[in-house]
Design a protein around this motif. Sequence first.
Motif, mmCIF file in Angstrom:
data_model
loop_
_atom_site.group_PDB
_atom_site.id
_atom_site.type_symbol
_atom_site.label_atom_id
_atom_site.label_comp_id
_atom_site.label_asym_id
_atom_site.label_seq_id
_atom_site.Cartn_x
_atom_site.Cartn_y
_atom_site.Cartn_z
ATOM 1 N N TYR A 98 4.767 63.199 18.560
ATOM 2 C CA TYR A 98 4.622 64.678 18.172
ATOM 3 C C TYR A 98 3.728 66.624 17.827
ATOM 4 C CZ TYR A 98 9.643 62.061 16.907
ATOM 5 O OH TYR A 98 10.532 61.422 17.492
ATOM 6 N N MET A 99 3.241 66.523 19.285
ATOM 7 C CA MET A 99 2.016 66.905 19.215
ATOM 8 C C MET A 99 2.373 68.335 20.174
ATOM 9 S SD MET A 99 -0.139 66.786 16.877
ATOM 10 C CE MET A 99 -0.406 68.352 17.319
ATOM 11 N N GLY A 100 3.524 68.368 21.209
ATOM 12 C CA GLY A 100 3.477 68.993 21.920
ATOM 13 C C GLY A 100 2.952 69.812 23.149
ATOM 14 N N GLY A 101 2.007 70.561 23.377
ATOM 15 C CA GLY A 101 1.317 71.686 23.832
ATOM 16 C C GLY A 101 0.188 71.098 23.729
ATOM 17 N N LEU A 102 -0.500 70.858 22.586
ATOM 18 C CA LEU A 102 -1.929 70.237 22.826
ATOM 19 C C LEU A 102 -2.214 68.949 23.647
ATOM 20 C CD1 LEU A 102 -3.154 69.637 19.060
ATOM 21 C CD2 LEU A 102 -3.852 70.635 21.147
ATOM 22 N N VAL A 103 -0.790 67.642 23.537
ATOM 23 C CA VAL A 103 -0.917 66.755 24.846
ATOM 24 C C VAL A 103 -1.443 67.637 26.473
ATOM 25 C CG1 VAL A 103 -0.343 64.924 25.639
ATOM 26 C CG2 VAL A 103 -0.061 65.203 23.373
ATOM 27 N N VAL A 121 -0.456 57.318 23.832
ATOM 28 C CA VAL A 121 0.839 56.978 23.731
ATOM 29 C C VAL A 121 1.388 58.331 23.087
ATOM 30 C CG1 VAL A 121 2.530 56.316 22.182
ATOM 31 C CG2 VAL A 121 0.641 54.422 22.864
ATOM 32 N N VAL A 122 2.600 59.077 23.746
ATOM 33 C CA VAL A 122 3.424 59.886 22.889
ATOM 34 C C VAL A 122 4.696 60.169 22.689
ATOM 35 C CG1 VAL A 122 3.868 62.354 24.649
ATOM 36 C CG2 VAL A 122 1.479 61.124 25.091
ATOM 37 N N GLU A 123 5.176 60.549 22.101
ATOM 38 C CA GLU A 123 6.676 60.768 21.162
ATOM 39 C C GLU A 123 6.552 61.796 21.483
ATOM 40 O OE1 GLU A 123 8.863 57.926 19.972
ATOM 41 O OE2 GLU A 123 9.516 59.483 18.583
ATOM 42 N N ASN A 124 7.550 62.632 21.639
ATOM 43 C CA ASN A 124 7.899 64.231 21.080
ATOM 44 C C ASN A 124 9.568 64.278 21.682
ATOM 45 O OD1 ASN A 124 8.178 67.253 20.296
ATOM 46 N ND2 ASN A 124 6.036 67.807 21.535
ATOM 47 N N PHE A 125 10.373 65.451 20.910
ATOM 48 C CA PHE A 125 11.646 65.451 21.483
ATOM 49 C C PHE A 125 11.548 66.235 22.348
ATOM 50 C CE2 PHE A 125 10.832 67.388 17.034
ATOM 51 C CZ PHE A 125 12.053 66.337 16.097
ATOM 52 N N LEU A 126 13.427 66.354 23.473
ATOM 53 C CA LEU A 126 12.728 66.533 24.853
ATOM 54 C C LEU A 126 13.696 67.562 24.838
ATOM 55 C CD1 LEU A 126 13.316 65.439 27.721
ATOM 56 C CD2 LEU A 126 15.591 64.684 27.655
#
Length: 185
Positions: A98-103, A121-126
Motif C-alpha cells: 500500500y505504498m502507491g507511487g513510491l514503488v 512484494v507489492v499489494e495495493n488497490f486496483l
Amino acid sequence: MYSEENSRVTNYPNRFLAEIVQGRTPGKALDVGMGQGRNSLFLARLGWNVTGVDISTKGIEAARQEAQKANVQVNCVVADFANFELGKAHWDLILGIYMGGLVLTNARRIADALRPGGLLVVENFLADINKTALTGGMLGYPANILLETFVPLLRIVRYEEVTDFPDWSNQGEKVPLVRMCARKG
C-alpha cells in the motif's frame, strides 16, 4: 493517522506477504512505509533482520513500542523513502505494501537494492475500478502498471488482480486489489 485509535489501521500482517514468505529462509528485509510496523514485526518474529522506513514519526514510535513489547529487533528509521539509501544488492526482501507511487517512481532503485534471488512484494488497490482518493486522484495502481514497470527489471513470480479484503479498510468489504511478487535474477 497513527497518533489516535483508528479502525482503518490494521495490526495483522498482510496476508499476501505472509503467504510469500512462508517457508522462506529469513534474511535482510526492508519495509517501505512501515507505518506502525505490523509487517516489520511479523517478519522480525520469523527471524528476519528488518529495517522499516516511514516519514511518520508517530508510526515509527508505535512500531518501536510494539517491537519492545514483542521483544523483537526492528531497525525503525524516520525518513523519506525517496532519499533513503538503499544500497546495491543489499536486501533479500523489499515490501511495498500500500505504498502507491513510491514503488513505481523508485523501481530502478528497488531492483538494484535487491540481492540476486531477492523478492519484491507489492499489494495495493486496483485504481481502474476503485474510488478516487481523498486527494481527488485515483487510489491505487492502474491495471498492469506494475508489470509494465517491473518486467524489464525483475522476474515476475506472481501477479494477480483480485477482489479481496484490503489491509486498509473499515468497511469490511472485498475490493479490487493488485498483488505482485517479483524476483531479482
